[in-house]
Design a protein around this motif. Structure first.
Motif, short mmCIF file in Angstrom:
data_model
loop_
_atom_site.label_atom_id
_atom_site.label_comp_id
_atom_site.label_asym_id
_atom_site.label_seq_id
_atom_site.Cartn_x
_atom_site.Cartn_y
_atom_site.Cartn_z
N GLU A 30 0.84 -1.21 0.00
CA GLU A 30 0.00 0.00 0.00
C GLU A 30 0.86 1.25 0.00
OE1 GLU A 30 -2.50 -0.38 3.41
OE2 GLU A 30 -3.86 -1.82 2.46
N LYS A 31 1.95 1.22 0.75
CA LYS A 31 2.85 2.37 0.82
C LYS A 31 3.52 2.60 -0.54
CE LYS A 31 6.83 4.15 3.39
NZ LYS A 31 7.84 3.86 4.44
N LYS A 32 3.92 1.51 -1.20
CA LYS A 32 4.56 1.63 -2.51
C LYS A 32 3.59 2.20 -3.55
CE LYS A 32 8.22 -1.84 -2.19
NZ LYS A 32 8.72 -3.14 -2.71
N SER A 33 2.33 1.75 -3.49
CA SER A 33 1.35 2.25 -4.47
C SER A 33 1.10 3.74 -4.27
CB SER A 33 0.04 1.48 -4.35
OG SER A 33 -0.61 1.75 -3.14
N LYS A 34 1.07 4.19 -3.01
CA LYS A 34 0.90 5.62 -2.75
C LYS A 34 2.13 6.40 -3.21
CE LYS A 34 -2.21 5.17 1.22
NZ LYS A 34 -2.37 5.38 2.69
N THR A 35 3.32 5.80 -3.02
CA THR A 35 4.56 6.47 -3.41
C THR A 35 4.62 6.62 -4.93
OG1 THR A 35 5.70 5.55 -1.50
CG2 THR A 35 7.07 6.37 -3.28
N GLU A 36 4.17 5.58 -5.64
CA GLU A 36 4.21 5.63 -7.10
C GLU A 36 3.29 6.72 -7.65
OE1 GLU A 36 3.24 1.72 -8.30
OE2 GLU A 36 5.22 0.89 -7.79
N LYS A 37 2.21 7.01 -6.94
CA LYS A 37 1.30 8.06 -7.39
C LYS A 37 1.97 9.44 -7.28
CE LYS A 37 -2.97 5.62 -6.23
NZ LYS A 37 -4.18 5.60 -5.37
N ASN A 38 2.80 9.59 -6.26
CA ASN A 38 3.49 10.87 -6.04
C ASN A 38 5.00 10.71 -6.25
OD1 ASN A 38 0.99 12.04 -5.13
ND2 ASN A 38 1.33 10.96 -3.21
N LYS A 39 5.35 9.96 -7.28
CA LYS A 39 6.76 9.63 -7.48
C LYS A 39 7.58 10.85 -7.88
CE LYS A 39 9.57 5.99 -9.51
NZ LYS A 39 9.58 4.84 -10.43
#
Length: 326
Positions: free
Chosen positions: A114-123
């Protein structure tokens, strides 16, 4: 609420290390003493004191999510998970059957994804959390969590611990004995030094910044370990030894899965869907409260709460979500 909070605080602070039967005996004794002291408490005819902690500080959505992440499906295990989530100290888990370890690894994996998916959105191109450096280490981890064991060399154990501490990774010390390595003592004892907004720890004359997301878990397979007082004071000990009630529930789930795999898959899908909708509702409710506060602070004769289009849109979303998932 006063008696319920007092009871919950006592369970979190003192009862994690005990078995289900002994814990229930102590909780019942405490409830009677709280009643005799004329403090309000949710205990009486038809009300069990064993449900107080789950009702006062537990979140049904969060507990169901833990169960979907392989937490044993019984109240004792749910109480243990609550103790872990509410404790300020790092946890030492008594886990002879490896059920807590299985749940913990799955929980960390889901949270990391979940943290990675959020990070990818604001990469961002400059983003670097140290993952590449940690992935090169042979620590037995899967990428979601990192593992140290008593059989490791002290220097390697220290290096892995320092990197996890610095980059905010979750670290598990598996197969712990009754004596813990001195090289990680400053970590599990939380001998941290805070200067301004920076928290640091000193390990073997190496100063390391402590990331806010860093988590450390110690797990032993010993069924009845005996720890020295300094360890008992420094850590929150939680006993995950399998209970008869928990074993019955787990066997029932296992039989359902084997007898009708499609029904079991449907059950898991329903739990995931309900958890997802509950999380969405909670996020919308939080945003509505924030918008209400902002509207109250900025309200004037010409600018009322009815002029806040963002708030009205969130209320509409909340209504649609409630109707779609009653």
């Amino acid at each position: 609420i006063l008696g319920d909070i007092l009871m919950s605080s006592g369970i979190i602070s003192y009862l994690g290390a005990f078995t289900k039967t002994y814990r229930e005996e102590i909780v019942l004794d405490w409830a009677k003493k709280i009643q005799r002291a004329n403090l309000p408490i949710s205990f009486g005819p038809g009300k069990s004191p064993n449900n107080i902690m789950r009702s006062i500080i537990g979140d049904d959505m969060e507990i169901e999510q833990w169960k979907s992440q392989k937490l044993p499906n019984d109240n004792f295990s749910a109480d243990n998970a609550l103790i872990m989530s509410q404790s300020r100290r790092f946890c030492l888990l008594i886990d002879p059957q490896n059920q807590a370890l299985t749940w913990l690894k799955e929980k960390i994996r889901v949270e990391t994804e979940e943290k990675k998916s959020k990070t990818e959105k604001n990469k961002r191109s400059s983003y670097d959390d140290g993952s590449k450096k940690l992935e090169r280490r042979r620590d037995g981890g899967t990428g979601a969590h990192y593992t140290i064991k008593p059989t490791m060399d002290a220097k390697l154990m220290t290096d892995i611990t320092l990197d996890c501490c610095r980059y905010g990774k979750q670290l598990i010390f598996e197969n712990a004995g009754e004596v813990l390595p001195t090289c990680i003592a400053p970590i599990y004892k939380k001998e941290f030094i805070t200067q301004g907004n920076i928290t640091q720890v000193n390990i073997n004359a190496t100063q390391c910044e402590v990331h806010p997301d860093f988590r450390f878990y110690i797990i032993t397979q010993l069924p009845k370990p005996h720890y020295l007082p300094d360890i008992c004071v420094a850590l929150t000990i939680v006993n995950f030894t399998v209970t008869e009630e928990g074993l019955q529930d787990q066997m029932l789930n296992f039989l359902v899965e084997k007898d009708d795999p499609s029904l079991n898959a449907q059950r898991k899908t329903c739990i995931d869907t309900r958890n997802s909708s509950n999380r969405e509702k909670k996020e919308i409710e939080t945003q509505i409260l924030l918008l209400l506060q902002e509207s109250k602070e900025k309200a004037t004769e010409d600018n009322t709460i009815l002029d806040n289009t963002a708030l009205i849109e969130k209320l509409r979303q909340s209504n649609l979500s409630s109707n779609a998932n009653p």
